[in-house]
Write an enzyme that holds these catalytic residues in place. Structure first.
Site, short mmCIF file in Angstrom:
data_model
loop_
_atom_site.label_atom_id
_atom_site.label_comp_id
_atom_site.label_asym_id
_atom_site.label_seq_id
_atom_site.Cartn_x
_atom_site.Cartn_y
_atom_site.Cartn_z
N GLU A 1 0.89 -1.24 -0.05
CA GLU A 1 -0.11 -0.15 -0.01
C GLU A 1 1.01 1.35 0.08
O GLU A 1 1.89 1.30 0.29
CB GLU A 1 -0.67 0.02 1.40
CG GLU A 1 -2.21 -0.64 1.25
CD GLU A 1 -3.21 0.32 0.32
OE1 GLU A 1 -2.62 1.47 -0.37
OE2 GLU A 1 -4.29 -0.26 -0.07
N ASN B 1 -10.74 5.22 1.80
CA ASN B 1 -9.65 4.99 1.04
C ASN B 1 -9.67 5.99 -0.06
O ASN B 1 -10.47 7.03 -0.25
CB ASN B 1 -9.93 3.67 0.24
CG ASN B 1 -8.83 2.59 0.32
OD1 ASN B 1 -7.79 3.18 0.12
ND2 ASN B 1 -9.11 1.46 0.59
N ASP C 1 -9.97 1.53 -4.60
CA ASP C 1 -8.82 1.30 -3.38
C ASP C 1 -8.25 2.80 -3.73
O ASP C 1 -8.54 3.53 -4.10
CB ASP C 1 -8.15 0.05 -3.64
CG ASP C 1 -7.74 -0.48 -2.47
OD1 ASP C 1 -7.19 0.31 -1.65
OD2 ASP C 1 -7.65 -1.66 -2.26
#
Length: 305
Positions: free
Chosen positions: A19, A160, A211
């Protein structure tokens, strides 16, 4: 129809939950975290003599996201706190506390985060057990002059996709939980107050869950489509413009980097059982050239209080 571009891998690292890719213009390096692996990774595109091209550092708790810090190093949202990470001459990592996490209940952590164009760090929180679909997530703003704000947006399940338009006046935020799958826009005031939430993209109408994301120099919003193996590009009016295939089913966040900021870096998640044909790529970090340029990230401005 998804475009197929050449996607190169950065080294052989496979993250459990890769991430928050972050490009440092000064270092010509990419940083990213592995949330469940509890690690910070770095890839130096032009390492100095004696310096390794790839490095990693371990944490005692989950790092959700990172941002550049104007005084050097990084801001990092750990599960329980926001910290300033610093690297010494030997590359050893130290940390100092910026703020404690005001989580509403046990079992929560910080998730996605990014600095706006004024150098304020925005970060969302979530319950780690996503199966509960609990709307206990909140969005906070860390301002170097006043500290951590009270919750600015709620309720959220999995906040997100934080990103900011080139002029800094529009903030993007999504909720990637399967029960939500929405992306919103907010008008952002000069003092960092988000206006009313307005729909931008309903991801129930497109493949994947929304995302992590990035904005390019044209103001378009690039969103990783988790579970669909795609990165979508949406124009500022919310129209799907392009979809680029990623050799991993669960791309997690993208960021622009490279000498000309014309490279798109994409992190990914490695599920317990990777899909057939992706055993060597799920969890990898990729880079491609999509034909557009991004914007340099604004560092966190730590002002004296």
């Amino acid at each position: 129809m998804a475009e197929t571009l050449t996607m190169d891998r950065l080294g052989d690292t496979l993250c459990t939950v890769g991430e928050s890719p972050l490009w440092s213009v000064d270092e010509q390096a990419l940083y990213w975290v592995d949330i469940e692996g509890r690690r910070l990774h770095a890839w130096y595109c032009d390492p100095t003599p004696g310096q390794a091209q790839a490095r990693q550092w371990a944490f005692a708790e989950r790092p959700g996201c990172i941002a550049l810090h104007a005084q050097g190093g990084l801001v990092c949202a750990l599960a329980s706190s926001l910290v300033h990470l610093r690297f010494d001459a030997q590359g050893q990592l130290s940390q100092s506390l910026l703020a404690l996490a005001p989580h509403a209940r046990a079992g929560m952590r910080f998730n996605d985060g990014r600095c706006d164009r004024h150098g304020r760090f925005w970060v969302g929180s979530m319950l780690m057990d996503m199966a509960q679909a609990a709307p206990v997530g909140r969005l906070y703003r860390l301002d170097g002059s006043v500290g951590l704000s009270a919750p600015l947006l709620a309720p959220l399940v999995v906040p997100n996709g934080l990103a900011f338009s080139p002029d800094g006046r529009t903030m993007y935020l999504s909720d990637s939980h399967p029960s939500v799958r929405q992306i919103w826009q907010f008008t952002l005031s000069d003092n960092g107050i988000p206006g009313a939430r307005r729909p931008f993209v309903d991801m129930n109408l497109h493949p994947g869950r929304p995302d992590g994301a990035a904005v390019d120099s044209d103001g378009a919003y690039w969103c990783c489509a988790n579970d669909a193996g795609l990165v979508h590009r949406f124009t500022p009016d919310g129209r799907l413009d392009r979809s680029i295939a990623v050799p991993a089913a669960k791309p997690s966040m993208c960021a622009f980097g490279g000498l000309q900021l014309d490279e798109l870096y994409v992190t990914s998640i490695r599920p317990p059982v990777p899909p057939a044909g992706q055993t060597d790529t799920a969890g990898a970090t990729f880079v491609c050239r999509p034909g557009v340029r991004g914007l340099a990230e604004t560092p966190f401005q730590a002002l004296a209080r």
